[in-house]
Write a protein that holds these residues in place. Structure first.
Motif, mmCIF file in Angstrom:
data_model
loop_
_atom_site.group_PDB
_atom_site.id
_atom_site.type_symbol
_atom_site.label_atom_id
_atom_site.label_comp_id
_atom_site.label_asym_id
_atom_site.label_seq_id
_atom_site.Cartn_x
_atom_site.Cartn_y
_atom_site.Cartn_z
ATOM 1 N N LYS A 44 0.857 -1.194 0.000
ATOM 2 C CA LYS A 44 0.000 0.000 0.000
ATOM 3 C C LYS A 44 0.885 1.232 0.000
ATOM 4 N N PHE A 45 0.972 1.839 -1.152
ATOM 5 C CA PHE A 45 1.830 3.001 -1.374
ATOM 6 C C PHE A 45 1.011 4.278 -1.195
ATOM 7 N N VAL A 46 1.465 5.157 -0.312
ATOM 8 C CA VAL A 46 0.811 6.440 -0.055
ATOM 9 C C VAL A 46 1.824 7.543 -0.319
ATOM 10 N N THR A 47 1.389 8.604 -0.950
ATOM 11 C CA THR A 47 2.306 9.694 -1.270
ATOM 12 C C THR A 47 1.704 11.032 -0.854
ATOM 13 N N VAL A 48 2.561 11.907 -0.352
ATOM 14 C CA VAL A 48 2.123 13.195 0.189
ATOM 15 C C VAL A 48 2.999 14.297 -0.402
ATOM 16 N N GLY A 49 2.395 15.423 -0.744
ATOM 17 C CA GLY A 49 3.186 16.524 -1.281
ATOM 18 C C GLY A 49 2.330 17.639 -1.843
ATOM 19 N N ASN A 50 2.890 18.329 -2.821
ATOM 20 C CA ASN A 50 2.204 19.475 -3.426
ATOM 21 C C ASN A 50 1.881 19.184 -4.890
#
Length: 547
Positions: A44-50
């Motif tokens: 389960k890949f989660v990514t956070v950013g702009n």
């Protein structure tokens, strides 16, 4: 369609081979290859950013950009080593605009127009009707929590995704589409997704707004402002604020034992937004400028004498007949001579001399009136140095006139030809301070970037996370270019292949390079063998004759 009238950009595009997608390039996956997750768990890949995480490109968030976001590219490669599904808050179309209750609140994306014969003519805003309305909330599980426009402290700010706050200007419309509640935070929603692996790329906007506005905001390091809620627009986020909030983000994402990758901040001043329009843009070989040099030097010769008399010899302006010269710019850091009545008086004989060059005789009263009008435009001017960075947005002004002053002059009875000569943008009318990033402002950006990256690297080390040096990778694009199977990726506007038409965000090909850089760091940290992609298989900027 709204034409941006970027004449200067068209000069760069003329004759350029704008590179599109090359269908013959194959994905880098080898038949029969065995790929492993190593010490990581990609289920389960989660990514956070702009915006860079969201897949923003061409000054908008549109469907094709999201499908080619670097997280989506990585998620596809993770599927060869145990990765699961990857859900994004996809928009409805490729128009790029956003609606709120049926009313458009954000513009459509840029496309590259041609002259009808396939030759690039410049970017224009796509003439289309967007269908993505932020009031239609995205539901269901998500993996991509990239929010265009977000700065580090926004990710932990309650109400940043409030629909009511969008209208009030206190919330982000992109996050409002998929926030779990009116009071939720981006990091809370991302942590709730319970990922087994994550990427975090945040901090670009903490210096980018300051840079792209020519340093018009404040440097919160200089002010020692450590209040996350009071950093201000177009400002540099205080280094301690960045470090404190970033540490909270990492703590949240690793609380369940997840592994991940922290991505550092690239050099924002090496992107096409700052490298397309040269500060030394006035060439004597330009037929529209070269013949004017003798008269311009005569006019500025008189003004230079005034600068010397007022103790400001460093402001002197002249144009070379053998080499390119600097644009004329306004510098708000300079003392404003127009506030001194003696400066207006000193301009009177200069104004009379300029008028005489156009066969116009002005008495003292007439010349004084004109000097009063012109004093503000000369009060804080200088010539751009080779180290000054001119913003991409200045391109739309060069080759034209300041219409406001032109109207004032002609309204005061000044002949059209003389009014035009006195209002040429970047020559006789200075480019505004907001279009120039000077040495001191560049130093402020670099100082903050260095501190941010030190924080990111230290937290990666302390938490056993992959540290992704995308700064070095993108610097190579800007300096030497990066070779791939079929070409070279550079930062040249439109034709270089790496950056989209907003001159800030990558193309799909640029995002593919970013994905590969992150994959390299993940494999190195966790002994995984995720395969990279062939960046030549991804689109770059393409010319379009119909929109």
């Amino acid at each position: 369609m709204k034409n941006l009238n970027i004449k200067f950009i068209a000069l760069f595009l003329a004759g350029a081979a704008v590179i599109g997608c090359d269908d013959e390039f194959d994905n880098a996956i080898e038949d029969g290859g065995v790929y492993t997750s190593g010490e990581a768990d990609f289920s389960k890949f989660v990514t956070v950013g702009n915006s860079l995480t969201a897949g923003f490109a061409d000054n908008a968030l549109y469907l094709n950009g999201q499908l080619n976001s670097y997280p989506n590219i990585i998620a596809g490669q993770m599927q060869f080593a145990g990765g699961g599904e990857f859900n994004q808050p996809l928009v409805n179309d490729n128009a790029g605009g956003l609606l709120a209750g049926g009313v458009q609140i954000l513009p459509n994306r840029f496309v590259l127009a041609s002259d009808g014969n396939g030759t690039p003519a410049g970017p224009v805003v796509l003439d289309a009707t967007p269908t993505t309305d932020i009031t239609n909330k995205v539901t269901g599980p998500l993996n991509n929590f990239g929010v265009p426009g977000a700065r580090v402290f926004h990710l932990a700010a309650p109400g940043y995704g409030s629909l009511a706050g969008v209208a009030a200007g206190t919330a982000n419309p992109y996050y409002a589409r998929f926030s779990s509640s009116e009071s939720s935070t981006v990091i809370e929603d991302a942590v709730a997704a319970n990922g087994t692996f994550f990427t975090l790329w945040i901090g670009n906007n903490d210096i980018l707004g300051y840079a792209t506005s020519g340093g018009s905001g404040v440097d919160n390091n200089e002010l020692n402002n450590i209040d996350p809620a009071a950093q201000g627009d177009n400002s540099i986020t205080n280094n301690n604020v960045f470090a404190g909030v970033y540490q909270q983000l990492v703590a949240g994402l690793t609380a369940n034992g997840a592994k991940g990758a922290l991505v550092n901040i690239p050099d924002v001043t090496s992107i096409p937004f700052f490298t397309t329009v040269p500060s030394q843009a006035l060439s004597p070989l330009d037929p529209s400028f070269g013949p004017q040099i003798p008269l311009l030097n005569q006019v500025y010769g008189g003004l230079n004498q005034i600068f010397v008399a007022f103790g400001q010899p460093e402001r002197q302006i002249s144009f070379s007949t053998t080499a390119a010269s600097g644009l004329v710019v306004r510098d708000n850091d300079l003392a404003d001579l127009s506030q001194n009545p003696s400066f207006v008086s000193a301009l009177v004989p200069l104004v009379q001399g300029i008028a005489a060059s156009f066969n116009l005789t002005l008495d003292t009263a007439q010349a004084t009136g004109l000097a009063q009008i012109l004093a503000p435009q000369f009060g804080q001017i200088r010539q751009a140095t080779p180290s000054d960075l001119i913003t991409f947005t200045a391109a739309s002004l060069l080759g034209g006139n300041n219409q406001q002053l032109f109207g004032t002059l002609t309204g005061a009875g000044v002949p059209v030809e003389l009014a035009g000569a006195l209002t040429a943008n970047g020559i006789t009318f200075p480019l505004g301070d907001e279009f120039v990033l000077d040495d001191d402002e560049q130093d402020a950006v670099t100082t903050a970037q260095t501190a941010y990256n030190a924080t990111i690297e230290a937290l990666a080390t302390a938490n056993g996370l992959a540290y992704v040096d995308v700064r070095t990778a993108l610097s190579a694009v800007a300096t030497t270019g990066v070779s791939y199977n079929g070409g070279v990726l550079t930062s040249t506007y439109a034709s270089g292949g790496a950056f989209s038409l907003d001159a800030v965000h990558p193309t799909p090909r640029g995002y593919a390079l970013t994905a590969n850089t992150i994959i390299d760091a993940i494999n190195a940290q966790y002994s995984s063998t995720l395969p990279k992609v062939d960046i030549g298989a991804y689109d770059s900027v393409q010319v379009s004759d119909s929109f």
